[in-house]
Design a protein around this motif. Structure first.
Motif, mmCIF file in Angstrom:
data_model
loop_
_atom_site.group_PDB
_atom_site.id
_atom_site.type_symbol
_atom_site.label_atom_id
_atom_site.label_comp_id
_atom_site.label_asym_id
_atom_site.label_seq_id
_atom_site.Cartn_x
_atom_site.Cartn_y
_atom_site.Cartn_z
ATOM 1 N N PHE A 180 0.832 -1.204 0.000
ATOM 2 C CA PHE A 180 0.000 0.000 0.000
ATOM 3 C C PHE A 180 0.868 1.256 0.000
ATOM 4 N N LEU A 181 1.869 1.285 0.869
ATOM 5 C CA LEU A 181 2.754 2.452 0.921
ATOM 6 C C LEU A 181 3.526 2.608 -0.388
ATOM 7 N N ASP A 182 4.009 1.494 -0.939
ATOM 8 C CA ASP A 182 4.707 1.544 -2.231
ATOM 9 C C ASP A 182 3.808 2.138 -3.310
ATOM 10 N N GLY A 183 2.558 1.677 -3.355
ATOM 11 C CA GLY A 183 1.629 2.139 -4.384
ATOM 12 C C GLY A 183 1.319 3.617 -4.264
ATOM 13 N N LEU A 184 1.101 4.078 -3.031
ATOM 14 C CA LEU A 184 0.790 5.498 -2.847
ATOM 15 C C LEU A 184 1.994 6.381 -3.142
ATOM 16 N N GLU A 185 3.177 5.913 -2.786
ATOM 17 C CA GLU A 185 4.375 6.701 -3.107
ATOM 18 C C GLU A 185 4.546 6.834 -4.610
ATOM 19 N N ALA A 186 4.278 5.751 -5.352
ATOM 20 C CA ALA A 186 4.366 5.810 -6.811
ATOM 21 C C ALA A 186 3.280 6.727 -7.383
ATOM 22 N N ALA A 187 2.086 6.666 -6.800
ATOM 23 C CA ALA A 187 1.002 7.539 -7.255
ATOM 24 C C ALA A 187 1.355 9.004 -7.012
ATOM 25 N N HIS A 188 1.965 9.272 -5.876
ATOM 26 C CA HIS A 188 2.351 10.643 -5.546
ATOM 27 C C HIS A 188 3.403 11.157 -6.525
ATOM 28 N N LEU A 189 4.373 10.318 -6.854
ATOM 29 C CA LEU A 189 5.400 10.706 -7.822
ATOM 30 C C LEU A 189 4.800 10.973 -9.194
ATOM 31 N N ALA A 190 3.707 10.265 -9.508
ATOM 32 C CA ALA A 190 3.046 10.450 -10.795
ATOM 33 C C ALA A 190 2.103 11.649 -10.796
ATOM 34 N N GLY A 191 2.004 12.333 -9.660
ATOM 35 C CA GLY A 191 1.182 13.531 -9.590
ATOM 36 C C GLY A 191 -0.281 13.279 -9.323
ATOM 37 N N ARG A 192 -0.635 12.086 -8.838
ATOM 38 C CA ARG A 192 -2.038 11.775 -8.566
ATOM 39 C C ARG A 192 -2.476 12.385 -7.232
ATOM 40 N N ASP A 193 -3.766 12.627 -7.132
ATOM 41 C CA ASP A 193 -4.366 13.147 -5.907
ATOM 42 C C ASP A 193 -4.550 11.982 -4.935
ATOM 43 N N LEU A 194 -3.724 11.915 -3.912
ATOM 44 C CA LEU A 194 -3.765 10.772 -2.996
ATOM 45 C C LEU A 194 -5.061 10.708 -2.205
ATOM 46 N N SER A 195 -5.745 11.816 -2.032
ATOM 47 C CA SER A 195 -6.991 11.814 -1.267
ATOM 48 C C SER A 195 -8.095 11.038 -1.978
ATOM 49 N N GLN A 196 -7.910 10.789 -3.278
ATOM 50 C CA GLN A 196 -8.913 10.069 -4.069
ATOM 51 C C GLN A 196 -8.622 8.580 -4.174
ATOM 52 N N ILE A 197 -7.550 8.111 -3.562
ATOM 53 C CA ILE A 197 -7.183 6.693 -3.624
ATOM 54 C C ILE A 197 -7.420 6.079 -2.245
ATOM 55 N N ALA A 198 -8.219 5.012 -2.215
ATOM 56 C CA ALA A 198 -8.565 4.405 -0.932
ATOM 57 C C ALA A 198 -8.200 2.935 -0.929
ATOM 58 N N SER A 199 -8.099 2.375 0.296
ATOM 59 C CA SER A 199 -7.804 0.944 0.408
ATOM 60 C C SER A 199 -8.219 0.434 1.778
ATOM 61 N N VAL A 200 -8.630 -0.825 1.809
ATOM 62 C CA VAL A 200 -8.820 -1.555 3.058
ATOM 63 C C VAL A 200 -8.072 -2.872 2.932
ATOM 64 N N ALA A 201 -7.720 -3.446 4.081
ATOM 65 C CA ALA A 201 -7.030 -4.735 4.107
ATOM 66 C C ALA A 201 -7.919 -5.727 4.846
ATOM 67 N N SER A 202 -8.467 -6.688 4.118
ATOM 68 C CA SER A 202 -9.445 -7.619 4.684
ATOM 69 C C SER A 202 -8.744 -8.768 5.395
ATOM 70 N N PHE A 203 -8.757 -8.692 6.708
ATOM 71 C CA PHE A 203 -8.117 -9.691 7.566
ATOM 72 C C PHE A 203 -9.201 -10.670 8.015
ATOM 73 N N PHE A 204 -9.056 -11.946 7.633
ATOM 74 C CA PHE A 204 -10.103 -12.936 7.887
ATOM 75 C C PHE A 204 -9.990 -13.483 9.303
ATOM 76 N N VAL A 205 -11.139 -13.699 9.926
ATOM 77 C CA VAL A 205 -11.160 -13.987 11.352
ATOM 78 C C VAL A 205 -11.638 -15.403 11.672
ATOM 79 N N SER A 206 -12.919 -15.682 11.507
ATOM 80 C CA SER A 206 -13.491 -16.925 12.055
ATOM 81 C C SER A 206 -12.850 -18.186 11.494
ATOM 82 N N ARG A 207 -12.414 -18.133 10.257
ATOM 83 C CA ARG A 207 -11.811 -19.331 9.666
ATOM 84 C C ARG A 207 -10.527 -19.742 10.393
ATOM 85 N N VAL A 208 -9.881 -18.766 11.029
ATOM 86 C CA VAL A 208 -8.673 -19.093 11.792
ATOM 87 C C VAL A 208 -9.030 -19.999 12.962
#
Length: 377
Positions: A180-208
């Motif tokens: 995620f950090l790598d992707g946003l840093e690359a987006a920032h270098l490309a001049g993209r508006d970081l406020s428009q890029i979102a992400s969640v990380a789906s951590f699975f629970v009950s199956r564990v």
């Protein structure tokens, strides 16, 4: 419905998302009702959910007929059916998206699970789905299998918002946050508006718990028995501590200063698989600010009916959670093998659901194909 527990969950900083979507839910107004009355501010889907919805829903027959008449192949027909539902769900959630300034109001669609081990194909499919749905409140779901990690960074760098799914391992979660950090840093270098890029990380629970409990029972010792039902919540609580560490680092602070928002942890697989456990446990025991909990409607209603929601059920138990994981190792639970097994099983299960749906849809397209009828006559 007594929605007070859901209000408490919302006030504690947990975003409530629904882990389900179907055309019937859209056309009946069920989704809109849950948004209006039950604090639902997002939707997640997966290949198994779509397989069930399309297999059981007559509401898809008209579109399947049109696709058949046009001679559309199975793969493109699947994209058409699923993206149609997701686009409509995005429109239902659009007011939430705008009211929360893009934090919530999100709907997720997953890339073809058969591409999970192919980085380039995953990127190409993510681009296609992003273009087809064409809504700013969309998340593209990419599995966190090893080959998916570079795809996550690449898509974020292009401005595609990503829900990273099928995370079971703490080490894998570290890789996901780094991607995620790598992707946003690359987006920032490309001049993209970081406020428009979102992400969640789906951590699975009950199956564990399902997998660890099975192994604990096989071990059969008293020490193993005392650990039954404790692995999943401990794993998630330790993951949250790692999230806080990463998103307080200097590297993150630089991105935040450029307008970026953190990649929120999302608790997935929150329905109880073991009926001896309380049906709200994977919700009420994972309450902390800045997380998402996506749940099927049955779990949502259970929480609304009798959930006892604390202000915070993660921070006070951080040290105990790590001790639980250590104890599991001491009785003979191979953590690395557990989480790799779960990842492999999850990818295979979604692959099976998607393939089965493809075969079924192929038969339906053929049955409604006028050219096929004329050939038989």
């Amino acid at each position: 419905m007594n929605s007070d527990p859901l209000s408490k969950l919302n006030n504690a900083g947990v975003s409530i998302w629904l882990d389900d979507l179907s055309r019937h839910r859209l056309e009946s107004g069920s989704l809109a009702t849950l948004v209006r009355t039950c604090h639902v501010v997002g939707v997640t889907t997966n290949p198994t959910i779509f397989a069930s919805a399309i297999a059981d829903g007559e509401t898809y027959d008209s579109q399947i007929h049109d696709l058949s008449v046009r001679g559309v192949g199975v793969a493109e027909a699947l994209r058409a059916l699923t993206t149609s539902d997701v686009r409509r769900a995005c429109d239902v959630l659009r007011p939430v998206f705008e009211a929360t300034e893009g934090l919530d109001g999100r709907v997720s669609i997953e890339v073809d699970p058969r591409l999970a081990y192919d980085t380039e194909a995953t990127i190409a499919e993510a681009r296609a789905l992003w273009w087809l749905v064409d809504r700013p409140n969309l998340f593209i779901k990419i599995p966190s299998a090893r080959q998916g990690i570079p795809a996550i960074s690449a898509c974020l760098a292009e401005g595609i918002s990503i829900n990273v799914t099928l995370i079971f391992s703490l080490d894998r979660y570290d890789q996901v946050m780094a991607a995620f950090l790598d992707g946003l840093e690359a987006a920032h270098l490309a001049g993209r508006d970081l406020s428009q890029i979102a992400s969640v990380a789906s951590f699975f629970v009950s199956r564990v718990d399902t997998e660890v409990d099975r192994r604990l029972e096989r071990i059969g010792s008293a020490a193993a028995a005392r650990l039954r039902g404790r692995a999943a919540i401990a794993n998630a609580r330790v993951a949250y501590a790692r999230y806080e560490q990463v998103f307080s680092s200097p590297r993150w602070q630089a991105l935040a200063a450029a307008g970026a928002r953190p990649q929120r942890p999302l608790w997935a697989s929150t329905s109880v698989k073991d009926p001896t456990y309380p049906d709200t446990r994977y919700v009420v025991e994972l309450v902390a600010p800045g997380v998402v909990n996506t749940m099927p409607e049955r779990t949502l209603r259970a929480v609304a009916d009798h959930g006892e929601v604390p202000a915070d059920s993660i921070h006070p138990y951080g040290d105990a959670a790590q001790k639980t994981l250590d104890s599991l190792r001491s009785v003979g639970i191979d953590y690395d093998d557990v989480v790799q097994t779960l990842e492999d099983q999850a990818v295979a299960a979604f692959d099976t659901s998607w393939s089965a749906l493809g075969h079924q849809l192929g038969r339906a397209l053929q049955l409604q194909d006028p050219a096929a009828d004329s050939k038989e006559s």
